[in-house]
Design an enzyme around this catalytic site. Sequence first.
Site, PDB file in Angstrom:
ATOM      1  CE  LYS A  10      -5.862   0.134   0.808  1.00 47.78           C
ATOM      2  NZ  LYS A  10      -6.366   1.098  -0.173  1.00 47.78           N
ATOM      3  NE  ARG A  26     -11.364   4.337   3.894  1.00 46.63           N
ATOM      4  CZ  ARG A  26     -11.231   3.020   4.064  1.00 46.63           C
ATOM      5  NH1 ARG A  26     -10.054   2.438   3.915  1.00 46.63           N
ATOM      6  NH2 ARG A  26     -12.284   2.276   4.383  1.00 46.63           N
TER       7      ARG A  26
END
Length: 256
Positions: free
Chosen positions: A204, A238
């Site tokens: 991210k 995740r």
Amino acid sequence: MGILNMTRDSFYAPSRHQESNSLLDTAEKMLNAGATILDIGGQSTRPGSSTLSAQEEAQAVIPAVMALHKAFPEAILSIDTFYSTVAIEAVAAGAAIVNDISAGSIDPDMFRAIAALKVPYVLMHMQGRPHTMQQQPHYDDVTQEVLDFFIEKLALLRSVGVKDIVIDPGFGFGKTSVHNFTLLKNLQQFSILNCPLLLGVSRKGTIYRALGTTAEDALNGTTVLNTIGLMNGANILRVHDVREAMEAIILLQHYH
């Protein structure tokens, strides 16, 4: 939890799968590398993304869930959706977990659908909506506000009969890098909720912006933050890169 995107514009190109062969190949690699859960999504939820209808999303994900369930019956499949109709179809097709980035705020029928389906539910915190969430996220105390949000939503879920709930602080969903690092540092505080905690920081912007690189070059940074997250109480990672996440998990097990 390995990420499988059925989208054309997921922020990290190698996780996109339009073709079933590519999907099954990637799934097999993830399972062989140690993934227990495969998370299948049809929406791009990157900042500024546009939203598919429930019907469009179902067309993207239901065939994928069916193919994965048939090829890997032992794998736990998670459907990443905020639509109750897609959740219901996906569970009928073989999914065993519903992962909802909207925490029931986009589809008011979601919580009751989960209760009827009797499947675990991933409850994620997001400020705003995917297309606007990164415009000007603001919190007076991000950890306290996310904690309060979980307390309120958990009470709602339990009141309709949902028992198995995983919480996800929602890194990058209506949060600045400062907010994300604050949540990571204070992750231990969420243990008072007595729910498994999912950490989704893989590749991210918080990572690659801090390093001055790109999503493609954010694997090492992802491993660093996954490690910090695990040390601070994360139970599920995740990720796009299962092997590296498993190495962090295994090494920390030896360390403890």
